[in-house]
Design a protein around this motif. Structure first.
Motif, short mmCIF file in Angstrom:
data_model
loop_
_atom_site.label_atom_id
_atom_site.label_comp_id
_atom_site.label_asym_id
_atom_site.label_seq_id
_atom_site.Cartn_x
_atom_site.Cartn_y
_atom_site.Cartn_z
N GLN A 26 73.72 -6.67 10.61
CA GLN A 26 72.42 -6.79 11.26
C GLN A 26 71.35 -6.21 10.35
O GLN A 26 70.45 -5.53 10.79
N SER A 27 71.40 -6.49 9.04
CA SER A 27 70.51 -5.90 8.06
C SER A 27 69.10 -6.47 8.10
O SER A 27 68.16 -5.82 7.71
N ASN A 68 70.31 -12.93 11.01
CA ASN A 68 70.43 -11.47 11.06
C ASN A 68 70.94 -10.86 9.76
O ASN A 68 70.97 -9.64 9.65
N ASN A 69 71.32 -11.67 8.80
CA ASN A 69 71.76 -11.13 7.52
C ASN A 69 71.26 -11.93 6.33
O ASN A 69 71.71 -11.74 5.22
N VAL A 70 70.29 -12.83 6.54
CA VAL A 70 69.74 -13.65 5.46
C VAL A 70 68.22 -13.68 5.60
O VAL A 70 67.69 -13.87 6.69
N THR A 115 77.22 -6.79 3.57
CA THR A 115 77.53 -5.73 4.53
C THR A 115 76.19 -5.33 5.14
O THR A 115 75.16 -5.93 4.83
N SER A 116 76.17 -4.30 5.97
CA SER A 116 74.92 -3.92 6.59
C SER A 116 73.90 -3.38 5.59
O SER A 116 72.71 -3.38 5.87
N TYR A 147 71.26 -2.40 -2.78
CA TYR A 147 71.58 -1.58 -1.61
C TYR A 147 70.27 -1.30 -0.90
O TYR A 147 69.31 -0.80 -1.51
N ALA A 148 70.18 -1.62 0.39
CA ALA A 148 68.95 -1.43 1.15
C ALA A 148 69.22 -0.62 2.42
O ALA A 148 70.25 -0.80 3.07
N THR A 149 68.29 0.26 2.73
CA THR A 149 68.31 1.00 3.99
C THR A 149 67.10 0.54 4.80
O THR A 149 66.44 -0.43 4.43
#
Length: 181
Positions: A26-27, A68-70, A115-116, A147-149
């Motif tokens: 759900q990134s 939700n992820n693209v 991944t998330s 890598y993203a937060t």
């Protein structure tokens, strides 16, 4: 880039995008906009490393979630490359000069989370050269991972830009701060 390297890059990108679509991360929120501003360290590779030491860039990016992820991305900004001393000989006399290059990238792309927090990305667009009177434009293409937060994005990419018989390659490192709109 030779044909085998291009095919490998396409295959890896396709695999990563397939994996991203299959994951339940759900990134990126579908239908939501995000804006980020990044600082880039640019390391010339290949023949480009003969004329430039390194580059710095600033890259604002707009991101729109299509799943939700693209996400679709739009990136622009400014790259400045720090030149190496070059030697030019006209047959009788040698001259030292510094080649200079400033570029405004305008790229559209896709960012898919596997991944998330971990993503792969691809972008393509045009780079407008603005130094020494400008006027030159270059086709740009890049592929990367990161890598993203919620607020921070750390990415690495390979980027190629070509035009007027020249091809330049670099490895870019981007650190960005972003927020939802």
């Amino acid at each position: 880039m030779n044909t085998k390297t291009k095919l490998l890059a396409v295959a890896l990108t396709a695999f990563a995008l397939f994996m991203a679509v299959q994951s339940n991360a759900q990134s990126v929120q579908k239908g939501k906009l995000r804006f980020g501003i990044g600082a880039d360290g640019l390391l010339p590779v290949g023949n480009f490393s003969k004329s430039a030491n390194f580059g710095l860039g600033i890259t604002p990016r707009l991101q729109y979630g299509i799943a939700n992820n693209v996400a679709l991305t739009f990136t622009t900004g400014f790259y400045h490359f720090f030149p190496k001393d070059q030697l030019y000989t006209d047959g009788t006399t040698s001259y030292k000069y510094k080649w200079d290059m400033d570029l405004i990238p305008v790229k559209a792309g896709i960012k898919a989370f596997v991944t998330s927090n971990i993503y792969v990305s691809a972008e393509a667009g045009i780079g407008f050269q603005v130094d020494n009177g400008g006027g030159d434009s270059k086709f740009m293409a890049s592929g990367g991972a990161g890598y993203a937060t919620k607020h921070w994005d750390f990415g690495v990419r390979y980027e190629n830009f070509a035009g007027n018989g020249y091809r330049n390659e670099l490895i870019g490192l981007r650190v960005a701060y972003g927020f939802g709109l």
